[in-house]
Scaffold this motif. Structure first.
Motif, PDB file in Angstrom:
ATOM      1  N   ARG A  77       0.833  -1.212   0.000  1.00 14.12           N
ATOM      2  CA  ARG A  77       0.000   0.000   0.000  1.00 14.12           C
ATOM      3  C   ARG A  77       0.861   1.255   0.000  1.00 14.12           C
ATOM      4  NH1 ARG A  77      -2.172   1.305   5.708  1.00 14.12           N
ATOM      5  NH2 ARG A  77       0.039   1.879   5.794  1.00 14.12           N
ATOM      6  N   ALA A  80       2.864   1.623  -3.328  1.00 14.68           N
ATOM      7  CA  ALA A  80       1.999   1.935  -4.467  1.00 14.68           C
ATOM      8  C   ALA A  80       1.479   3.367  -4.398  1.00 14.68           C
ATOM      9  CB  ALA A  80       0.842   0.943  -4.523  1.00 14.68           C
ATOM     10  N   ARG A  81       1.111   3.813  -3.209  1.00 14.98           N
ATOM     11  CA  ARG A  81       0.645   5.198  -3.068  1.00 14.98           C
ATOM     12  C   ARG A  81       1.749   6.188  -3.389  1.00 14.98           C
ATOM     13  NH1 ARG A  81      -2.903   4.915   2.591  1.00 14.98           N
ATOM     14  NH2 ARG A  81      -4.691   3.769   1.726  1.00 14.98           N
ATOM     15  N   ARG A  84       2.278   6.216  -7.230  1.00  9.45           N
ATOM     16  CA  ARG A  84       1.128   6.573  -8.065  1.00  9.45           C
ATOM     17  C   ARG A  84       1.391   7.904  -8.767  1.00  9.45           C
ATOM     18  NH1 ARG A  84      -4.043   6.296  -4.659  1.00  9.45           N
ATOM     19  NH2 ARG A  84      -2.888   7.898  -3.506  1.00  9.45           N
ATOM     20  N   GLY A  85       1.190   7.920 -10.066  1.00  4.45           N
ATOM     21  CA  GLY A  85       1.434   9.127 -10.843  1.00  4.45           C
ATOM     22  C   GLY A  85       2.848   9.218 -11.374  1.00  4.45           C
ATOM     23  N   ARG A  89       2.505   1.456 -14.627  1.00  4.72           N
ATOM     24  CA  ARG A  89       1.781   0.220 -14.311  1.00  4.72           C
ATOM     25  C   ARG A  89       2.402  -0.406 -13.070  1.00  4.72           C
ATOM     26  NH1 ARG A  89      -1.903  -2.061 -17.115  1.00  4.72           N
ATOM     27  NH2 ARG A  89      -1.447  -0.443 -18.647  1.00  4.72           N
ATOM     28  N   TYR A  90       1.552  -0.989 -12.219  1.00  9.98           N
ATOM     29  CA  TYR A  90       2.030  -1.652 -11.010  1.00  9.98           C
ATOM     30  C   TYR A  90       1.775  -3.143 -11.154  1.00  9.98           C
ATOM     31  CZ  TYR A  90       3.459  -1.675  -6.085  1.00  9.98           C
ATOM     32  OH  TYR A  90       4.147  -1.856  -4.911  1.00  9.98           O
ATOM     33  N   GLU A 139      -5.968  -0.497  -5.482  1.00  8.95           N
ATOM     34  CA  GLU A 139      -6.415   0.749  -4.853  1.00  8.95           C
ATOM     35  C   GLU A 139      -5.629   1.944  -5.373  1.00  8.95           C
ATOM     36  OE1 GLU A 139      -4.874   2.329  -0.914  1.00  8.95           O
ATOM     37  OE2 GLU A 139      -6.769   1.410  -0.280  1.00  8.95           O
ATOM     38  N   ALA A 140      -4.329   1.787  -5.529  1.00  6.45           N
ATOM     39  CA  ALA A 140      -3.482   2.914  -5.929  1.00  6.45           C
ATOM     40  C   ALA A 140      -3.459   3.136  -7.440  1.00  6.45           C
ATOM     41  CB  ALA A 140      -2.058   2.696  -5.420  1.00  6.45           C
ATOM     42  N   PHE A 141      -3.480   2.049  -8.228  1.00  7.45           N
ATOM     43  CA  PHE A 141      -3.295   2.187  -9.674  1.00  7.45           C
ATOM     44  C   PHE A 141      -4.555   1.884 -10.479  1.00  7.45           C
ATOM     45  CE2 PHE A 141       0.997   2.562  -8.436  1.00  7.45           C
ATOM     46  CZ  PHE A 141       1.717   3.064  -9.511  1.00  7.45           C
ATOM     47  N   GLY A 145      -4.613  -0.117 -14.326  1.00  7.72           N
ATOM     48  CA  GLY A 145      -3.189   0.177 -14.190  1.00  7.72           C
ATOM     49  C   GLY A 145      -2.437  -0.818 -13.342  1.00  7.72           C
ATOM     50  N   SER A 146      -3.114  -1.882 -12.916  1.00  4.36           N
ATOM     51  CA  SER A 146      -2.471  -2.886 -12.071  1.00  4.36           C
ATOM     52  C   SER A 146      -2.551  -4.264 -12.730  1.00  4.36           C
ATOM     53  CB  SER A 146      -3.125  -2.926 -10.687  1.00  4.36           C
ATOM     54  OG  SER A 146      -4.523  -3.125 -10.795  1.00  4.36           O
TER      55      SER A 146
END
Length: 339
Positions: A77, A80-81, A84-85, A89-90, A139-141, A145-146
Motif C-alpha cells: 500500500r 503503491a501510493r 502513483r502518478g 503500471r504496477y 487501490e493505488a493504480f 493500471g495494475s
C-alpha cells in the motif's frame, strides 16, 4: 522501458531484473542491501518496513513497477501510493493461494477469493497477505493500471525455497531414492525465467487484471521431473516409485517433506497442480522443457558451491534419510529410472 523492481536480488525478482536487462531496459532495483543485485542495474537502498524506509523512491519515474512482496500488505500500500502518478503500471507478483480453500480443479481467475484481506493489514497469513497486496495495488493504480500475477509453483535457478534444489541434492547423493508416485502424476509449475519473460511482455502489451501464472497441467510429471534430475546430476541414483498410500501411512508430509509432490485426487493436488492457465497461455506464456529447468538449476547450484540459499520465512524442505530408508526397507518402492 524503465523498470523499477521492489526487491530484485533473489529468485523471482532477480529473474525479472536479468530478463529486463536482456531486453535492453533501464532497470532500477530497490532493496535492503542484503544481497548483491544483478550487474547493470541502478541500485537504491531502503527497508520498506522501517519509518521513512521508502525515502530513496521519493523521486523518479518509471514505465512499470514490479513488486514481489509477501508479508504485511501495508508495505505494498505505502509503496503503491508513493509511486502513483510516477509509474505507468504496477505489477504485483501474487499467488494462487489467494483463492478460497479448497479451490476446485480447473479454477480460473474468477474463482472465489479469500475473505478478510485488507490493503491496510499487518502480516497475518500468506493467503491474506498476498490478497491484501493485490488490493493495495488496485487501490493505488486502479483496475486498468495494475497487473496481478497469481503465480503457482515456481522452479528454476536462484530458487531459495528448497524444492528442486533438495531433489537435485538428494538424487546426486545416489542410492535408492523414494520417488513418490504415480510417476505419471501431472505437475503444474513455471520456470522462474518464463515467469519473468511473461511479466515483461505483459508490461509491453499493457495488460491488467489477474492472471494465473503457471505452466499447463501435465507439462511435466513426477516421472519426467525426477528422471531429468537423475540425468542432470549423473549420480548413481535408483528411483524407487512408491504408492501414495504407503507414503501417507508412513506419516510423510506431502509438499514439504517430499517437495513438489502431493497425492493425486487430493484438495492439495487440485489447488497446486490443476489451475486453469488459459489466460496466461493466450497472452504469451511460453514454457521451456522440464529438462532445461532441471539442468540449469543444477548448473547454478554447482556454480555456487552446491548449497542453495534458503529464505528464513519458509519452512525447511526435504525427507529425513532415516525415514526414507525405513519406508524403502519395508517394501515400498518399485525400481526403475525410465518409463
Amino acid at each position: 522501458m524503465r523498470l523499477l523492481l521492489l526487491g530484485g536480488t533473489e529468485f523471482a525478482g532477480r529473474a525479472v531484473a536479468e530478463a529486463a536487462l536482456g531486453r535492453g531496459w533501464e532497470v532500477t532495483v530497490f532493496h535492503r542491501g542484503r544481497h548483491a543485485p544483478p550487474t547493470g542495474v541502478r541500485s537504491l537502498h531502503g527497508d520498506r518496513t522501517a519509518p521513512d524506509g521508502l525515502a530513496a523512491l521519493a523521486e523518479g519515474e518509471w514505465d512499470a513497477v514490479v513488486d514481489t512482496w509477501s508479508a504485511a500488505p501495508r508495505a505494498v500500500r505505502d509503496a503503491a501510493r508513493l509511486l502513483r502518478g510516477r509509474a505507468g503500471r504496477y505489477v504485483y507478483v501474487s499467488s494462487c493461494s489467494v483463492y478460497e480453500w479448497p479451490p476446485s480443479a480447473g479454477y480460473g481467475e474468477d474463482a472465489p477469493l479469500v475473505e478478510d484481506a485488507s490493503a491496510d493489514a499487518e502480516q497475518t497469513d500468506y493467503a491474506r497477505d498476498k490478497r491484501g497486496g493485490e488490493l493495495a495495488a488496485v487501490e493505488a493504480f486502479g483496475a486498468d493500471g495494475s497487473l496481478l500475477v497469481r503465480a503457482g509453483l515456481i522452479l528454476g535457478p536462484y530458487e531459495n525455497v528448497g524444492r528442486l534444489p533438495w531433489w537435485l541434492g538428494r538424487i546426486a547423493r545416489g542410492g535408492p531414492v523414494l520417488a513418490p508416485g504415480p510417476r505419471d502424476l501431472p505437475l503444474q509449475y513455471v520456470d522462474v525465467r518464463d515467469l519473468a519473460e511473461w511479466i515483461l511482455g505483459a508490461v509491453e502489451r499493457e495488460l491488467s487484471g489477474p492472471y494465473n501464472l503457471i505452466g499447463p497441467q501435465g507439462h511435466a510429471t513426477m516421472g519426467t521431473l525426477l528422471d531429468a534430475c537423475v540425468r542432470a546430476t549423473g549420480g548413481p541414483a535408483e528411483l524407487r516409485w512408491t504408492d501414495p498410500d504407503v507414503i501417507l501411512e508412513a506419516g510423510i508430509e506431502p509438499w514439504v517433506q517430499l517437495p513438489v509432490w502431493v497425492p493425486p485426487g487430493s484438495d492439495l493436488h487440485d489447488a497446486l497442480h490443476a489451475a486453469d492457465v488459459s489466460r496466461a497461455l493466450a497472452t504469451g506464456l511460453d514454457c521451456r522443457p522440464v529438462a532445461d529447468t532441471v539442468i540449469d538449476t543444477w548448473k547454478w547450484l554447482q556454480d555456487i558451491g552446491g548449497a542453495a540459499p534458503q529464505r528464513p520465512d519458509r519452512t525447511a524442505k526435504g525427507l529425513d534419510p532415516e525415514v526414507e530408508a525405513k519406508v524403502l526397507a519395508s517394501g515400498g518402492g518399485v525400481p526403475g529410472n525410465t518409463p
